[in-house]
Design an enzyme around this catalytic site. Structure first.
Site, PDB file in Angstrom:
ATOM      1  CG  HIS B  26      -1.907  -1.155   1.191  1.00  0.00           C
ATOM      2  ND1 HIS B  26      -2.143  -1.966   2.261  1.00  0.00           N
ATOM      3  CD2 HIS B  26      -2.686  -1.612   0.172  1.00  0.00           C
ATOM      4  CE1 HIS B  26      -3.055  -2.882   1.922  1.00  0.00           C
ATOM      5  NE2 HIS B  26      -3.386  -2.685   0.654  1.00  0.00           N
ATOM      6  CD  GLU B 157       3.240   0.637  26.459  1.00  0.00           C
ATOM      7  OE1 GLU B 157       2.603   1.682  26.664  1.00  0.00           O
ATOM      8  OE2 GLU B 157       2.879  -0.478  26.890  1.00  0.00           O
TER       9      GLU B 157
END
Lengths: 296, 296
Positions: B26, B157
């Site tokens: 992409h 995170e």
């Protein structure tokens, strides 16, 4: 002092009889696109009597394709030169559309033009609810901005939004901003006097491009993690600016500390802007009130 | 128990002689695009001896335009039907390119194909460093995933990334993931035995579309703020799913609790997917080792 004395003399300004709200000037900035559609559904009931509200989907073809623009950036087409350029079969769609919008909302600078345009945008930079004006002595814009600063709830807690995505929190704060803007216009038109004040504004000093490969012009560094998402946090000489893909850190090279904004805006890669740098200035804004209930 | 006994018998699998790393499948998912360019600069020095590494920019035309694709989504073109469809002047670029990639890295399923493809993607959803495999009994992929889980620093995170933007933190964790993947392949090829284990995997149950206007098909709600950025947090009956632009909250209607993922992925608006829902399953993976140093 002199300032206090000046504040007692309210500057009379013409009523804001016609206000335009525009969404989809960039077709993949979806908060404005969907907020505009909601306004178009509901404005019959909600529009304040003292304001004629015009709602416009600026670039419907780009909205349809969920792209910033189809041929050229519409938001760079509102110069006098582009607005008066001849149209041919090969004229980019956005230039044709800019001239249509100028006929609808302008002509720009003329007495027929709407009195205020509120153009709704998003950014991938962490700039919160941000008010951009092209003059630091446009008292109407600055008073509206002050109205929002005093009343918008937790606006600075709002994060960035990817283009092509709607976040409910960001759409909510934009809706609140538009509501407060119309609330202010309505109060102003009905004769309320607004006190003078001092405001902090950020004034563009320069744009900074990404480090690039001289041969390919390809980007060779990203915004440094210590700068990412820290828009409006003062940068000093030696603070990290870029992290090169090679691992090297490139630092802020200037002696004068400046404030970064539009840090890592996705649409600005092609424009050669990694971040913009600003001075913070204090601007005195005069007390204002409407000069006449009729259009000047 | 039986599982412990099974774990002592290592399953022999063929060496992974040829590994492909693909970026830009992409064209606006920039971590993979820029990481691939860096790999192409440096791989001469860093490629482990036991692996022949192929690096491929999958959709260079979409990368050039910084768009997901130019005519059709390349990542939906690798079906047997599309890979064997006849090419004409009107065939979309991505179908032509898929057949080129199949010639380069395949033919898919044949003995000539590369042994492993690592295809680098980004998402606007808050999914952390996420490993997608199309089978829950592909032991190689599951062992590599387990290797990353045990070693990748603070991967969970990492936030989402807008398309068309590079965040240094996300590029860093992707680079670490690729390095750990190659490290595992190298160890595997050189004869290291990997213990069996149990792993948690998420298996797709269904996709959920945005609420839409029946007449215009336009979206009439956003992901609810309480669900936004909460990928992989279990949803129960009655939990908020969507916030309609009208203000109404629409809740999770099913009795069975499921895990949401790809929550508010920008590229999936056009595919009619607001989020996907998954079961969490525990999968036993067998101990494995390389069967032979030569290609099977």
């Amino acid at each position: 002092d002199l300032w206090d004395i000046c504040c007692e003399l309210a500057l009379g300004l013409p009523a804001l009889s016609r206000v335009a709200i525009c969404g989809g000037t960039h077709g993949n900035e979806l908060s404005g696109v969907y907020l505009l559609r909601e306004l178009q559904k509901s404005r019959q009931e909600e529009a304040p009597d003292s304001v004629a509200l015009v709602t416009v989907m600026s670039n419907p073809r780009a909205v349809q394709q969920c792209r910033r623009y189809t041929e050229t950036d519409l938001n760079r087409c509102f110069t006098d030169a582009t607005l008066s350029s001849p149209i041919s079969d090969r004229t980019p769609y956005e230039i044709v559309r800019a001239q249509e919008l100028n006929a609808l909302l302008g002509p720009k600078g003329s007495a027929d033009a709407v009195d205020l345009v509120c153009d709704l945008h998003n950014t991938t930079a962490n700039m919160g609810l941000c008010f951009i004006s092209y003059s630091d002595c446009d008292w109407i814009c600055l008073h509206i901005c002050r109205h929002l600063q005093a009343r918008a709830s937790d606006s600075m807690e709002i994060g960035p939004q990817p283009h092509g995505v709607i976040r409910a929190d960001i759409m909510g704060i934009m809706a609140e901003g538009v509501r407060l803007m119309l609330d202010w216009v309505c109060r102003f038109n009905s004769g309320e006097q607004f006190k003078g004040d001092k405001m902090e504004v950020y004034t563009l000093v320069r744009n900074v491009d990404y480090p690039r490969d001289p041969a390919t012009h390809s980007i060779i560094a990203a915004i440094h993690p210590q700068l990412q998402d820290r828009d409006f946090c003062l940068l000093h000489h030696g603070d990290p600016l870029f992290l090169h893909f090679s691992g090297k850190t490139e630092c802020y090279p200037w002696a004068e500390p400046l404030y970064p904004f539009f840090v890592n805006e996705g649409a600005y890669y092609e424009k050669g802007i990694a971040l913009s740098l600003a001075h913070k200035n204090t601007v005195g804004i005069p007390p204002i009130c409407v000069k006449s209930s009729r259009r000047n």
